[in-house]
Design a protein around this motif. Structure first.
Motif, short mmCIF file in Angstrom:
data_model
loop_
_atom_site.label_atom_id
_atom_site.label_comp_id
_atom_site.label_asym_id
_atom_site.label_seq_id
_atom_site.Cartn_x
_atom_site.Cartn_y
_atom_site.Cartn_z
N ILE A 12 0.83 -1.20 0.00
CA ILE A 12 0.00 0.00 0.00
C ILE A 12 0.87 1.27 0.00
O ILE A 12 1.92 1.30 0.64
CB ILE A 12 -0.98 0.01 1.21
CG1 ILE A 12 -1.91 1.22 1.12
CG2 ILE A 12 -0.22 0.00 2.54
CD1 ILE A 12 -3.09 1.13 2.08
N ALA A 18 0.15 5.98 -8.97
CA ALA A 18 0.89 7.14 -9.50
C ALA A 18 1.74 6.73 -10.70
O ALA A 18 1.87 7.47 -11.67
CB ALA A 18 1.75 7.73 -8.39
N GLY A 38 -7.38 8.46 -0.75
CA GLY A 38 -6.04 8.44 -1.34
C GLY A 38 -5.45 7.04 -1.43
O GLY A 38 -4.24 6.87 -1.51
N THR A 40 -6.10 2.93 -3.17
CA THR A 40 -6.85 2.12 -4.12
C THR A 40 -7.62 1.06 -3.35
O THR A 40 -7.07 0.44 -2.42
CB THR A 40 -5.91 1.46 -5.14
OG1 THR A 40 -5.15 2.49 -5.76
CG2 THR A 40 -6.69 0.69 -6.19
N PRO A 61 -5.08 -2.76 -5.66
CA PRO A 61 -4.90 -2.13 -4.35
C PRO A 61 -3.82 -2.85 -3.55
O PRO A 61 -3.69 -4.06 -3.62
CB PRO A 61 -6.27 -2.31 -3.68
CG PRO A 61 -6.88 -3.50 -4.34
CD PRO A 61 -6.32 -3.56 -5.73
N LYS A 115 9.23 6.32 -6.15
CA LYS A 115 9.55 7.43 -5.24
C LYS A 115 11.07 7.63 -5.15
O LYS A 115 11.60 7.96 -4.07
CB LYS A 115 8.95 7.20 -3.85
CG LYS A 115 7.44 6.90 -3.86
CD LYS A 115 6.84 7.04 -2.48
CE LYS A 115 5.37 6.57 -2.49
NZ LYS A 115 4.70 6.77 -1.21
N SER A 149 10.44 7.87 -10.72
CA SER A 149 9.70 8.81 -9.89
C SER A 149 8.50 9.31 -10.68
O SER A 149 8.65 9.88 -11.76
CB SER A 149 10.58 10.00 -9.50
OG SER A 149 9.74 11.03 -8.97
N ALA A 150 7.33 9.06 -10.11
CA ALA A 150 6.12 9.54 -10.76
C ALA A 150 6.04 11.06 -10.61
O ALA A 150 5.44 11.74 -11.43
CB ALA A 150 4.89 8.89 -10.14
N ARG A 151 6.68 11.57 -9.57
CA ARG A 151 6.61 13.01 -9.33
C ARG A 151 7.45 13.79 -10.34
O ARG A 151 6.98 14.73 -10.95
CB ARG A 151 7.06 13.31 -7.90
CG ARG A 151 7.08 14.80 -7.58
CD ARG A 151 6.80 15.06 -6.13
NE ARG A 151 5.54 14.46 -5.67
CZ ARG A 151 5.21 14.32 -4.39
NH1 ARG A 151 6.04 14.72 -3.44
NH2 ARG A 151 4.07 13.78 -4.05
N1 LIG Z 1 7.52 11.90 -3.98
C1 LIG Z 1 6.84 10.96 -4.63
N2 LIG Z 1 5.63 10.62 -4.20
C2 LIG Z 1 4.95 9.66 -4.86
C3 LIG Z 1 5.50 9.02 -5.98
N3 LIG Z 1 4.61 8.08 -6.41
C4 LIG Z 1 3.55 8.16 -5.59
N4 LIG Z 1 3.75 9.10 -4.66
C5 LIG Z 1 2.80 9.46 -3.60
O1 LIG Z 1 2.60 8.35 -2.77
C6 LIG Z 1 1.25 8.28 -2.36
C7 LIG Z 1 0.67 6.95 -2.72
O2 LIG Z 1 0.70 6.79 -4.10
P1 LIG Z 1 -0.30 5.80 -4.84
O3 LIG Z 1 0.11 5.79 -6.24
O4 LIG Z 1 -1.69 6.13 -4.52
O5 LIG Z 1 0.11 4.48 -4.12
P2 LIG Z 1 -0.50 3.06 -4.41
O6 LIG Z 1 0.59 2.08 -4.41
O7 LIG Z 1 -1.34 3.10 -5.59
O8 LIG Z 1 -1.38 2.81 -3.12
P3 LIG Z 1 -2.58 1.75 -2.97
O9 LIG Z 1 -3.20 1.65 -4.28
O10 LIG Z 1 -3.50 2.24 -1.93
O11 LIG Z 1 -1.92 0.48 -2.59
C8 LIG Z 1 0.56 9.43 -3.02
O12 LIG Z 1 0.46 10.49 -2.13
C9 LIG Z 1 1.47 9.79 -4.16
O13 LIG Z 1 1.42 11.15 -4.49
C10 LIG Z 1 6.80 9.41 -6.41
O14 LIG Z 1 7.37 8.90 -7.36
N5 LIG Z 1 7.44 10.41 -5.70
#
Ligand SMILES: Nc1nc2c(ncn2[C@@H]2O[C@H](COP(=O)(O)OP(=O)(O)OP(=O)(O)O)[C@@H](O)[C@H]2O)c(=O)[nH]1
Ligand SMILES: [Mg+2]
Length: 646
Positions: A12, A18, A38, A40, A61, A115, A149-151
């Motif tokens: 999670i 992202a 926030g 899935t 998720p 990240k 990095s998705a950001r």
């Molecule tokens: N700094 C940074 N934050 C990120 C990056 N990718 C995702 N995030 C943040 O991490 C949080 C979770 O990202 P999600 O993509 O929703 O994570 P997820 O793996 O889909 O989570 P679940 O679906 O609930 O398991 C969010 O607040 C995103 O903005 C990244 O590459 N860099």
């Protein structure tokens, strides 16, 4: 264009959604609750075209409470993007999702260290080492491990290049089975009605197709199709498909149902399988354990019946078991499934179906069942087919049963059947398949039964086919009966005469006394011509006087009747009424006279009873049975109170 399904996997909050967004521009979190929290909750979908390959993304998720939703999508993926957040490293659902991918037989993918913008290179190297260790010895060993990095967009282009490479190398879906779409989402679209979505795991669906939703068996029609968000006339294996269904309401459809061609598959509740238990499972799998089975997009409760000698399958080990499902599913051999403990819900094992139409195994049959499953586990298609046929025993396996059991297309089934016949393991009995062994066994039993009959009844011509069918073939399809009989006749072992079957070597061995009696009886009727005596009268005369009374006399009379039966069997005599017999020659002469009469009496060829009596020279007592006999023999035909001479 090649279509590949890419699934995310990972803990999670590690950035799966992202990442999908960075790749495709689509936010796969579509539920309001997902946006609010926030996280899935349920499966999300997106698509991307890369270097001539269509990628359908399934975003899952990571929350441990939603693993069941993850599983509804994970069954259909070709390529996994295992997501590990660089700032957190490998976490419980990283491992659980990865275990699930291994157990489901996913064959390719990559690791995404997400990240990456949040950590320095030292930490990134540490997480990379941790990831390498995780995938060591697995299907992902040697696969790309990419920092992204998705950001900031760092590494996203490299990831696309890696995806294109892996996707182009991913093996194509097997084409051998009929179309199946496990439903992972159902909704109503205003103006269109019920829509289901899923990964088309095999075959093709075309607009206008009649299909069936299993296990309910509801007939539906494909009103429209969408692949990758655009209308299309047809969809093929490996694509994410949305199907607009006619003939059903969305409320009648549930996740986990399977859309398939009508009448091909049969829902089942017993699965024979080979099971791998995770090394980290808290305890061995044991008989009677209640578990959750995730198969396709379905989750079904089941009881285990372990078929191993030890009575259990220990963590880290594999073995054979039956899953006795609490509700029916559409399932096929080779399908993979996941087993989770009932409570707490935790992934403990996975497996592959070997026979989806299992039969309850009793205690003393466990070793045999295990041996059969071991053979199925390593079987080629024709061997698999032969084993299913063998299981059907003397009953045989109809083409439709074989199709339901294997899910094979007609061509694949035909090939396997031909090959098995060539290998000498299966006999095609007019479209019912029987194992060579059963066929031989039934053939031998048939010959044995007939030989015994000849021994018991030396004066009988043979055994009526019907009696034989009831005695030997009560558990066989009529086709099997006919095939065995034809086979035995062709091989020269049996001779079939009208409704009676005898061994070709069978000869009546009459004593001289019996021969004399038979000849005397025949002469009596021959001489009597159209004024025959009753059988008792004839027997009295033939024996030369009245018989003594008592039991001995009764059995003697019984014997004499059998001698008389020989005359009927050889057609020297004919039974015209209940106790009315004529010699063949007398009848033949009468027929001749009738035909002469007809020839001399114009085109109608009519005759009435009075004329018949005159021509035959018989009284009414014989005239009526004789005319009825001629009707049966198609010598005459009734026309009002007259008869046409044919
Ligand atoms: N700094 C940074 N934050 C990120 C990056 N990718 C995702 N995030 C943040 O991490 C949080 C979770 O990202 P999600 O993509 O929703 O994570 P997820 O793996 O889909 O989570 P679940 O679906 O609930 O398991 C969010 O607040 C995103 O903005 C990244 O590459 N860099
Ligand atoms: Mg997410």
């Amino acid at each position: 264009m090649k279509s590949i399904i890419v699934g995310t996997a990972g803990h999670i909050d590690h950035g799966k959604t992202a990442l999908v967004r960075a790749l495709t521009g689509v936010d796969a979190d579509r539920l309001p609750e997902e946006k609010r929290r926030g996280i899935t909750i349920d499966l999300g979908f997106a698509e991307l075209e890369l270097d001539g390959v269509r990628l359908g993304f399934i975003d899952v998720p990571g929350h441990e409470r939603f693993v069941k939703n993850m599983l509804a999508g994970a069954h259909g993926i070709d390529v996994v993007a295992l997501v590990i957040a660089a700032d957190e490293g490998v976490m419980p659902q990283t491992r659980e999702h990865f275990d699930i991918c291994r157990l489901l037989g996913v064959r390719s993918g990559m690791v995404c260290l997400t990240k990456a913008d949040m950590v320095d290179t030292d930490l990134l190297d540490l997480v990379r080492a941790e990831a390498e260790e995780l995938i060591d010895g697995s299907f992902l060993e040697g696969a790309p491990v990419l920092a992204v990095s998705a950001r900031t967009g760092f590494g996203v282009e490299e990831l696309k290049a890696a995806l294109a490479r892996v996707a182009s190398q991913a093996p194509a879906r097997s084409l051998g089975t009929i179309a199946r779409l496990p439903v992972d989402r159902v909704f109503t679209m205003r103006g269109f009605g019920a829509v289901v979505t899923g990964t088309l795991v095999a075959g093709e669906i075309t607009e206008g197709d009649e299909m069936e939703l299993l296990p309910a068996g509801a007939r539906v029609r494909v009103r429209g199709l969408q692949v990758h968000n655009s209308q299309t006339r047809g969809a093929s294996a490996g694509q994410r498909v949305a199907v607009n269904l006619g003939g059903i309401e969305a409320a009648q459809i549930e996740r986990g149902m399977v859309l398939a061609p009508p009448g091909r598959l049969r829902p089942t509740q017993i699965l024979d399988a080979r099971i791998d238990v995770l090394a980290g499972a808290p305890r061995p799998l044991r008989t009677r354990m209640r578990v959750r089975v995730h198969l396709g997009a379905a989750e079904i409760l089941a009881r285990l019946r372990v078929l191993e000698e030890a009575g259990e399958i220990a963590p880290g080990k594999s073995g054979f078991a039956q899953l006795r499902l609490e509700s029916p599913v559409a399932a096929l051999p080779h399908e993979r499934f996941i087993i989770r403990s009932y409570s707490p819900s935790q992934t403990i094992a996975g497996g592959r179906i070997l026979d989806a139409q299992g039969l309850k195994v009793r205690g003393r049959d466990v070793a045999r069942a295990r041996e059969r499953l071991a053979r199925l586990a390593d079987a080629t298609a024709s061997e698999e087919f032969a084993l299913f046929v063998e299981t059907a025993g003397a009953q045989g396996l109809r083409r439709a049963d074989a199709a339901a059991r294997t899910g094979w297309t007609d061509e694949v089934l035909e090939d396997a059947a031909k090959k098995a016949a060539g290998e000498g393991t299966v006999v095609d009995a007019e479209g019912v398949f029987v194992s060579r062994e059963s066929f031989e066994r039934i053939s031998q039993a048939t010959l044995g039964e007939i030989a015994a009959h000849h021994k018991r009844e030396p004066l009988s011509r043979g055994l009526p086919r019907e009696t034989l069918r009831e005695q030997i073939f009560s558990h066989s399809a009529p086709e099997v009966f006919r095939s065995v009989m034809t086979h035995l006749e062709k091989s020269g072992a049996l001779v079939s005469e009208k409704e009676v079957v005898r061994a070709s070597a069978h000869k009546l061995s009459l004593s001289s006394g019996d021969t004399a009696l038979r000849d005397r009886l025949e002469k009596i009727y021959k001489d009597a011509a159209l004024e025959p005596p009753t059988l008792d009268e004839a027997l009295d005369v033939a024996r030369g006087g009245a018989a003594a009374g008592g039991a001995g006399a009764r059995s003697a009379r019984e014997h004499e009747r059998k001698i008389f039966q020989l005359l009927l069997d050889s057609r020297s005599m004919e039974r015209v009424g209940p106790d009315l017999f004529f010699h063949r020659e007398a009848l033949d002469r009468l027929v001749e006279k009738l035909r002469e009469h007809a020839a001399g009496h114009g085109p109608e060829r009519l005759i009435d009873v009075a004329t018949f009596k005159t021509i035959a020279g018989v009284t009414r007592k014989y005239a009526i049975p004789l005319l009825e006999y001629f009707d049966r023999e198609r010598i005459t035909r009734r026309a009002g109170d007259k008869r046409i001479i044919l």
